[in-house]
Every structure is written in structure tokens, then in C-alpha cells.
Scaffold this active site. Sequence first.
Site, PDB file in Angstrom:
ATOM      1  N   ARG A 261      43.974  28.373  50.056  1.00  0.00           N
ATOM      2  CA  ARG A 261      43.469  29.728  50.296  1.00  0.00           C
ATOM      3  C   ARG A 261      42.301  29.682  51.275  1.00  0.00           C
ATOM      4  O   ARG A 261      41.432  28.823  51.162  1.00  0.00           O
ATOM      5  CB  ARG A 261      42.993  30.363  48.975  1.00  0.00           C
ATOM      6  CG  ARG A 261      44.130  30.499  47.984  1.00  0.00           C
ATOM      7  CD  ARG A 261      43.683  31.169  46.704  1.00  0.00           C
ATOM      8  NE  ARG A 261      44.794  31.185  45.754  1.00  0.00           N
ATOM      9  CZ  ARG A 261      44.723  31.636  44.518  1.00  0.00           C
ATOM     10  NH1 ARG A 261      43.569  32.146  44.065  1.00  0.00           N
ATOM     11  NH2 ARG A 261      45.769  31.620  43.718  1.00  0.00           N
ATOM     12  N   ARG A 276      35.283  26.888  43.948  1.00  0.00           N
ATOM     13  CA  ARG A 276      36.052  27.654  44.927  1.00  0.00           C
ATOM     14  C   ARG A 276      36.356  26.787  46.140  1.00  0.00           C
ATOM     15  O   ARG A 276      35.510  26.592  47.012  1.00  0.00           O
ATOM     16  CB  ARG A 276      35.254  28.893  45.338  1.00  0.00           C
ATOM     17  CG  ARG A 276      36.042  29.953  46.102  1.00  0.00           C
ATOM     18  CD  ARG A 276      35.207  31.193  46.316  1.00  0.00           C
ATOM     19  NE  ARG A 276      34.801  31.792  45.044  1.00  0.00           N
ATOM     20  CZ  ARG A 276      35.563  32.615  44.334  1.00  0.00           C
ATOM     21  NH1 ARG A 276      36.741  32.978  44.779  1.00  0.00           N
ATOM     22  NH2 ARG A 276      35.127  33.099  43.183  1.00  0.00           N
ATOM     23  N   GLU A 348      36.536  32.190  35.148  1.00  0.00           N
ATOM     24  CA  GLU A 348      37.997  32.299  35.143  1.00  0.00           C
ATOM     25  C   GLU A 348      38.669  30.942  35.341  1.00  0.00           C
ATOM     26  O   GLU A 348      38.327  30.180  36.240  1.00  0.00           O
ATOM     27  CB  GLU A 348      38.434  33.244  36.277  1.00  0.00           C
ATOM     28  CG  GLU A 348      39.945  33.398  36.359  1.00  0.00           C
ATOM     29  CD  GLU A 348      40.402  34.206  37.566  1.00  0.00           C
ATOM     30  OE1 GLU A 348      39.569  34.976  38.105  1.00  0.00           O
ATOM     31  OE2 GLU A 348      41.564  34.056  37.961  1.00  0.00           O
ATOM     32  N   SER A 351      44.821  33.242  34.850  1.00  0.00           N
ATOM     33  CA  SER A 351      45.033  34.660  34.997  1.00  0.00           C
ATOM     34  C   SER A 351      46.513  34.924  34.784  1.00  0.00           C
ATOM     35  O   SER A 351      47.341  34.377  35.495  1.00  0.00           O
ATOM     36  CB  SER A 351      44.605  35.072  36.411  1.00  0.00           C
ATOM     37  OG  SER A 351      44.594  36.465  36.540  1.00  0.00           O
ATOM     38  N   ARG A 388      39.330  23.491  37.965  1.00  0.00           N
ATOM     39  CA  ARG A 388      38.365  24.184  37.110  1.00  0.00           C
ATOM     40  C   ARG A 388      38.382  23.620  35.690  1.00  0.00           C
ATOM     41  O   ARG A 388      37.376  23.641  34.992  1.00  0.00           O
ATOM     42  CB  ARG A 388      38.635  25.693  37.109  1.00  0.00           C
ATOM     43  CG  ARG A 388      38.246  26.321  38.440  1.00  0.00           C
ATOM     44  CD  ARG A 388      38.288  27.833  38.429  1.00  0.00           C
ATOM     45  NE  ARG A 388      37.895  28.358  39.727  1.00  0.00           N
ATOM     46  CZ  ARG A 388      37.814  29.657  40.015  1.00  0.00           C
ATOM     47  NH1 ARG A 388      38.116  30.568  39.089  1.00  0.00           N
ATOM     48  NH2 ARG A 388      37.443  30.044  41.218  1.00  0.00           N
TER      49      ARG A 388
END
Length: 414
Positions: A261, A276, A348, A351, A388
Site C-alpha cells: 500500500r 504502518r 487495529e 477488520s 501487527r
Amino acid sequence: MIDLKYLQKSFDEATQKLSKKGVDNETLENLKQLFIGLKEANATLEEAKAEQNRMSKLFGQYKQEGKDIGELKAKVDANKEVIAVLQAKANEAEEALQNVALAMPNLPDERVPVGTDEADNIELKKVLEPRTFDFEPLEHWALAEKNGWIDFERGVKLAKSRFSVLRGEAARLERALINFFLDVNREKGFEEVCVPYINNAAMLQGTGQLPKFGDDLFKIEEEELYLIPTAEVPLTNLYHDEILNENQLPILLTAYTPCFRKEAGSAGRDTRGMIRQHQFDKVEMVALTTPEQSDQIFELMVENASDILTRLGLPHRLVELCGGDLGFSAACTIDLEVWLPGQNKYREISSVSNTREFQARRAKIRFKEGKKNTLVHTLNGSALAVGRTLIAIMENYQNADGSITIPKVLEKYM
RNA sequence: GGACAGUUGGGUGAGUUGGCUGAAACCACAUCCCUGCUAAGGAUGCGUACUCGUAAGGGUACCGAGAGUUCGAAUCUCUCACUGUCCGCCA
């Protein structure tokens, strides 16, 4: 894509629903008019074409019978020009409609809370008590440095910022987690698959990343190919433009893939550490279901992600996203947030979303329901984001001397 | 990367002197019938999308994608993509 016939028929209801996602009436009214306009344009065009087809047939007959075709040809030629004009109009209408329709987000479910951002999300439940430390817990980057687990500088050297290198035990732990996740998912009935990490534009449009969110994708120069931002893209599109048998459903898939990303618009956020990254590992679950099955499968997926965290002994909570925080394709989403003692907050880590028929309409995935073709429901969820999870293990399993204990369930994977 | 061949409905596969083919036949599938016993026989139906209609039933488009020739193209021309085979290269 949203159902345009529904939009036309139940306009007020649709506007009310989409207002939760911050879409204004004007945009929707415009979309509705474009849809009506296209239908009208097509109707007149098709009428002219039907006339043309009739005359063409006559043409052949006349010729065979040796009749004079001069007059007919004049008519047909004239109509041909009319069609060209009408066709151009219809194409224009089609394009205008597609531009707006493909950029329109999914309708949120009834149960989605009203709200504008993260702050309006609703905590559903907490699982596992965070442990108490008799020392000041460190953040993961500090632990990474102490243990030589993550080499941020060399990651940047090799690629650019937001890339990093895992070393030694950390690299092994990453691999262990991937295997552990895949095994649990397989236990729960998900078929493990291995997919291309590069997909074409049609697939990315199918799941909703294109055309609106191309800025966040790494594109291969000179080709209409993209590095996948999540395995949701190849897994969901595995059945792109197919008609399934009802007895094949539900289809439950899981895959490990790296994800890429650009993180456009995230400048300055989480610049420190590994939260991130431009490239990260993830094990994803995807389900294709009948409309009747999708709520139940959604629960299954949320519970599975929660179960994995529980097995790892990681405290977490479940959060129902409000309308404003909901993703483009999602009708409803539950986030799983893991406790990070170093940061002293929940972050997070998974999801899970039900997109209902939104992606299926774009990707043309249907199933035979008797004689009828019905759009499937597509669902996706992480189980889990690997990097994560690694961070969460580091922070939750840290010891006073800075060392990190490996969770019991992972021992056999190391 | 070079040479040749191909791309048709869920599958196999006809159709390439342009109209009667949205598409034969077979298989698969669905419903029904016969028979009776584990293996067969018969009938009918069966592409997708949009659109008009309460329905019955119409209309339009689609034979890899796009463009062209033509009154009319699965069938002719061009461009592109993909697949196969042989050669080269390579984990």
C-alpha cells in the site's frame, strides 16, 4: 456497486442510508438522473436498431426475389445515420453513469451506528485482561532495537521509507505466525490457497479499490497490473465473472500474502516503528455466500479472528465501525483491536467486513438459485495482520530485561 | 524474445463461399415418463446482460477485446490480449 434499480425505486431510503456514509442528496439525485437518462437513451437507440434489423432482413429477401432495392437502401442508409447519433449519445450516458456509479460507496446496514470517525465507533466487548507490568513497558521499536529484531535503516536503504527488515528470531516468529494463522483458519473450514500478488485492473475494480483509490496502489509501469493491497482482491475475484452452483456455497478461503500500500494520505501517521508499512504480511479470510448465509459467516469470521488472538493470549476488543469510518465497499465492519501496552492503547489488528452484494455486482459473481442468477455476498477479514501481531507479542510478552517470551501456542512453530 | 496454430454457450465441439445460427450435435444439469434393480430407455427444458410488459411474450447486445468493410459479420480486414506447440532463456 450499489443497485441502481433500487436507488431509483427507493430513492428516499437510499439517501437516508447513504447519508450515514456522508454522501449528500445531490450526488445521489445526479446518479439517479444519469441512470434514468441512460435507460431512455438506450430505449430510443434499441428501437432504431430493431427497425434497422427488420429492414436488413427485407433487403435480403428483396434481393433474392429480384425486387428493386433502391428505395429500401435509401431508408436504411438514413436510419444508419440516426443510429450513429443515438449510439454516441447512449455511450456518453453510459460513461457518465459509470463514472459516478463506480465511485459510490456501499449502503451501510441498518445496525451501523451513525458517526463521522473513529471516535464514534462502538466497543462491543473486551476479551482478556491486559496484564499489569511491574516495570515501564517499552514500545515495540525500543524492544526491536534491544533484541536486534527489526532493522529499520536497512529496510529504508533497500527500498524507501516505511520498509523494514526482520532479523533472526523476529523473522522466524513472522513465519511461525503465518503458519499458525493458516492452520487455525484451515481448522475452521477455510480452504488454503496461494494466489498471485499482482492482479489486473479488472480485479481491483471488482473489489472496489479502482477506480477511486488507485492512488494507494503500487502500479507496475507500462502494464495494467497492480501489487495487491490485500489478499481480499485475488481471493474474492477468484470467481470473477462466474456463476456458481448454490450447493458450492458458502466458499471459505484463506491465503497468506504480502500486501502493498502506498499509504497515500497517511503522511506523518505512525512514522515510527512497524505499524504502518508499504509492505506487510497478512493472512486473509474471504467468504462467498448466499444472502441468507452471510450474517452467520460474518460472525464466524469475527469469532475466528478473536479466537486466534485469545489463543495467543493477546488482550483485544471488538469494535463496531460507525458509518463515517466504514470502508468504501463495506456494509458493516467489526474491527479487532489488540492491546499494545507500550503505546497504552488498542490498535487495529483485524477488520472483518460484509460487503453484501456490492463487490459481487462489480465482479459479476452470481450463483444459480433455481433458474435465477443471484449475486453472492462477499465477506473478508484479516486473520490476522502478521506484522501487527508480531508487535503485539513483543509488547505484551516483554520482560523487565527487554527480552521477549514466545507464546506457548507458537513454540511448536518455531 | 522468435516461429506457427488457436480463442464459439457449464464441458466437448459444429459452423469460416457473409443473411434461414444466439448459435447444430453430444455430454452435463433440471423436471417428467417407462422399466425394474443398480445399470439403462424415452419426453421436455436448459447461455448472459440490459430493457418493455401484470403475464403470456417482445426488443437490443454479446461467438477473446477493440476498430473497420457491408443494407447485413461468429463468418471478411486491421490492432491488441490470451492460450497451445516448437526454439531460446530461466527459478
